[in-house]
Design a protein around this motif. Structure first.
Motif, PDB file in Angstrom:
ATOM      1  N   ILE A   3       0.870  -1.183   0.000  1.00  0.00           N
ATOM      2  CA  ILE A   3       0.000   0.000   0.000  1.00  0.00           C
ATOM      3  C   ILE A   3       0.905   1.230   0.000  1.00  0.00           C
ATOM      4  O   ILE A   3       1.836   1.328   0.808  1.00  0.00           O
ATOM      5  CB  ILE A   3      -0.921   0.026   1.235  1.00  0.00           C
ATOM      6  N   VAL A   4       0.635   2.140  -0.919  1.00  0.00           N
ATOM      7  CA  VAL A   4       1.378   3.391  -0.981  1.00  0.00           C
ATOM      8  C   VAL A   4       0.382   4.494  -0.640  1.00  0.00           C
ATOM      9  O   VAL A   4      -0.638   4.645  -1.323  1.00  0.00           O
ATOM     10  CB  VAL A   4       1.972   3.596  -2.394  1.00  0.00           C
ATOM     11  N   CYS A   5       0.643   5.204   0.447  1.00  0.00           N
ATOM     12  CA  CYS A   5      -0.255   6.300   0.826  1.00  0.00           C
ATOM     13  C   CYS A   5       0.607   7.463   1.275  1.00  0.00           C
ATOM     14  O   CYS A   5       1.182   7.445   2.368  1.00  0.00           O
ATOM     15  CB  CYS A   5      -1.203   5.875   1.934  1.00  0.00           C
ATOM     16  N   ARG A   6       0.707   8.493   0.429  1.00  0.00           N
ATOM     17  CA  ARG A   6       1.674   9.554   0.671  1.00  0.00           C
ATOM     18  C   ARG A   6       1.037  10.932   0.521  1.00  0.00           C
ATOM     19  O   ARG A   6       0.230  11.170  -0.375  1.00  0.00           O
ATOM     20  CB  ARG A   6       2.846   9.426  -0.315  1.00  0.00           C
ATOM     21  N   ASN A   7       1.420  11.798   1.429  1.00  0.00           N
ATOM     22  CA  ASN A   7       1.047  13.211   1.335  1.00  0.00           C
ATOM     23  C   ASN A   7      -0.460  13.457   1.361  1.00  0.00           C
ATOM     24  O   ASN A   7      -0.973  14.325   0.664  1.00  0.00           O
ATOM     25  CB  ASN A   7       1.684  13.830   0.085  1.00  0.00           C
ATOM     26  N   VAL A   8      -1.138  12.667   2.160  1.00  0.00           N
ATOM     27  CA  VAL A   8      -2.550  12.967   2.407  1.00  0.00           C
ATOM     28  C   VAL A   8      -2.853  12.943   3.907  1.00  0.00           C
ATOM     29  O   VAL A   8      -3.584  13.816   4.382  1.00  0.00           O
ATOM     30  CB  VAL A   8      -3.497  12.036   1.619  1.00  0.00           C
ATOM     31  N   VAL A   9      -2.260  12.011   4.668  1.00  0.00           N
ATOM     32  CA  VAL A   9      -2.626  11.942   6.096  1.00  0.00           C
ATOM     33  C   VAL A   9      -2.154  13.180   6.859  1.00  0.00           C
ATOM     34  O   VAL A   9      -2.654  13.461   7.940  1.00  0.00           O
ATOM     35  CB  VAL A   9      -2.096  10.666   6.795  1.00  0.00           C
ATOM     36  N   ILE A  10      -1.208  13.936   6.279  1.00  0.00           N
ATOM     37  CA  ILE A  10      -0.780  15.186   6.915  1.00  0.00           C
ATOM     38  C   ILE A  10      -1.958  16.142   7.143  1.00  0.00           C
ATOM     39  O   ILE A  10      -1.884  17.016   7.985  1.00  0.00           O
ATOM     40  CB  ILE A  10       0.297  15.948   6.084  1.00  0.00           C
ATOM     41  N   TYR A  11      -3.019  15.960   6.369  1.00  0.00           N
ATOM     42  CA  TYR A  11      -4.174  16.862   6.535  1.00  0.00           C
ATOM     43  C   TYR A  11      -5.154  16.355   7.585  1.00  0.00           C
ATOM     44  O   TYR A  11      -6.119  17.033   7.889  1.00  0.00           O
ATOM     45  CB  TYR A  11      -4.913  17.033   5.199  1.00  0.00           C
ATOM     46  N   PHE A  12      -4.920  15.133   8.105  1.00  0.00           N
ATOM     47  CA  PHE A  12      -5.907  14.522   8.992  1.00  0.00           C
ATOM     48  C   PHE A  12      -5.533  14.662  10.472  1.00  0.00           C
ATOM     49  O   PHE A  12      -4.354  14.786  10.814  1.00  0.00           O
ATOM     50  CB  PHE A  12      -6.066  13.031   8.660  1.00  0.00           C
ATOM     51  N   THR A  13      -6.546  14.573  11.316  1.00  0.00           N
ATOM     52  CA  THR A  13      -6.303  14.600  12.770  1.00  0.00           C
ATOM     53  C   THR A  13      -5.562  13.325  13.172  1.00  0.00           C
ATOM     54  O   THR A  13      -5.582  12.321  12.451  1.00  0.00           O
ATOM     55  CB  THR A  13      -7.633  14.612  13.547  1.00  0.00           C
ATOM     56  N   GLN A  14      -4.956  13.375  14.357  1.00  0.00           N
ATOM     57  CA  GLN A  14      -4.227  12.239  14.904  1.00  0.00           C
ATOM     58  C   GLN A  14      -5.113  10.991  14.926  1.00  0.00           C
ATOM     59  O   GLN A  14      -4.686   9.901  14.556  1.00  0.00           O
ATOM     60  CB  GLN A  14      -3.836  12.637  16.331  1.00  0.00           C
ATOM     61  N   GLU A  15      -6.346  11.196  15.350  1.00  0.00           N
ATOM     62  CA  GLU A  15      -7.268  10.070  15.498  1.00  0.00           C
ATOM     63  C   GLU A  15      -7.597   9.434  14.138  1.00  0.00           C
ATOM     64  O   GLU A  15      -7.582   8.212  13.980  1.00  0.00           O
ATOM     65  CB  GLU A  15      -8.542  10.581  16.167  1.00  0.00           C
ATOM     66  N   ALA A  16      -7.871  10.310  13.162  1.00  0.00           N
ATOM     67  CA  ALA A  16      -8.212   9.808  11.823  1.00  0.00           C
ATOM     68  C   ALA A  16      -7.021   9.058  11.235  1.00  0.00           C
ATOM     69  O   ALA A  16      -7.169   7.991  10.628  1.00  0.00           O
ATOM     70  CB  ALA A  16      -8.606  10.974  10.922  1.00  0.00           C
ATOM     71  N   LYS A  17      -5.827   9.634  11.454  1.00  0.00           N
ATOM     72  CA  LYS A  17      -4.606   9.023  10.944  1.00  0.00           C
ATOM     73  C   LYS A  17      -4.424   7.615  11.506  1.00  0.00           C
ATOM     74  O   LYS A  17      -4.139   6.668  10.798  1.00  0.00           O
ATOM     75  CB  LYS A  17      -3.438   9.907  11.403  1.00  0.00           C
TER      76      LYS A  17
END
Ligand SMILES: C[S@@+](CC[C@H](N)C(=O)[O-])C[C@H]1O[C@@H](n2cnc3c(N)ncnc32)[C@H](O)[C@@H]1O
Length: 258
Positions: free
Chosen positions: A197-211
């Motif tokens: 799974i490649v997931c890059r440069n999107v979770v930076i926008y999410f809250t700690q919990e969502a991440k």
């Protein structure tokens, strides 16, 4: 969030749940955009969004931020290529790969190029998803600018792109290897059985919990021995708690496998 009404409108109009996005950043982005279109209140802004489809689309883009490029942080993709080769036996196995939040396709096509380079024509299963249908449409088109391909080596450019009118078109052969689908990392269920799974440069926008929820769901979605590749500023500090091992900088492994 300070912008309750706008949050409700965004949920209704675009299906995006802003509650999981980092509040401070988001407020700043919304304020900037309101300033740009001259809206002085939430009510006025929502009425502009409802009336003007173009502005509404621009606002959605502004919220989701689609920046991307081929081989983004090139040395990390080269490291990933090595980890795939050493750990996932791509010449023996057909790998199931997910580029999550893929934007306009540079990332999944980079993965398709890497897999082609590693296993010479062998077809792996590459799924690429994003929340934004318009950006997925662009991804399927496979047309890029020089700035998108600046990290692509000359020999790869020659092999995998066709250059016409200063546009760089990804080859049909590579295009066929990627399946694009709409998927919301916050709200939708996750498929299973992935090797990478490649997931890059999107979770930076999410809250700690969502991440944390997202990383737990990625863990569930991976096969034993599967790899998760994250962005250059997105080290997972609690990776052990979730169950991951570290395979390399920015690459995590679900224990087991070979
Ligand atoms: C900055 S781009 C990252 C593109 C690519 N992964 C890269 O690193 O170059 C962020 C992407 O995340 C998408 N996105 C934002 N929120 C999302 C969500 N909840 N679910 C899925 N994708 C989302 C945006 O539409 C955008 O295309």
């Amino acid at each position: 969030m300070e912008f309750q009404r706008i949050e409700e409108h965004v949920k209704a109009a675009y299906g995006i749940d802003l509650a999981s996005y980092k509040s401070k950043q988001l407020v700043r982005r919304i304020e900037n955009f309101m300033l740009r279109v001259g809206a002085k209140s939430e009510v006025e802004f929502i009425s502009i969004l409802k009336k003007d489809e173009k502005i509404s689309k621009k606002f959605q883009d502004h919220l989701t931020i689609n920046v991307s490029e081929f081989f983004r942080n090139k040395e990390m993709f080269l490291q990933l290529e090595k980890e795939i080769k050493d750990r996932l036996s791509p010449e023996k196995n057909v790998l199931k790969i997910w580029s999550a939040a893929c934007s306009y396709g540079a990332e999944p096509y980079t993965l398709a190029i890497i897999m082609d380079r590693l296993t010479k024509g062998k077809k792996h299963n590459i799924i690429a998803t994003d929340i934004d249908l318009t950006i997925l449409q662009r991804a399927k088109e496979g047309r890029y600018l020089k700035s998108d391909v600046k990290n692509v080596d000359g020999n790869l450019l020659d092999k995998y792109f066709e250059i016409r009118d200063e546009n760089y078109y990804i080859s049909e052969e590579i295009k066929r290897r990627v399946t694009f689908k709409k998927h919301d990392l916050i709200l939708d269920r996750y498929e299973k059985g992935f090797d990478l799974i490649v997931c890059r440069n999107v979770v930076i926008y999410f809250t700690q919990e969502a991440k944390r929820k997202i990383y737990e769901k990625f863990y569930e979605a991976l096969n034993s021995g599967g790899l998760l590749f994250v962005g250059a500023t997105e080290s997972i500090y609690n990776y052990r708690e979730i169950g991951f091992e570290k395979a390399a900088t920015f690459i995590y492994k679900k224990p087991g496998g070979k």
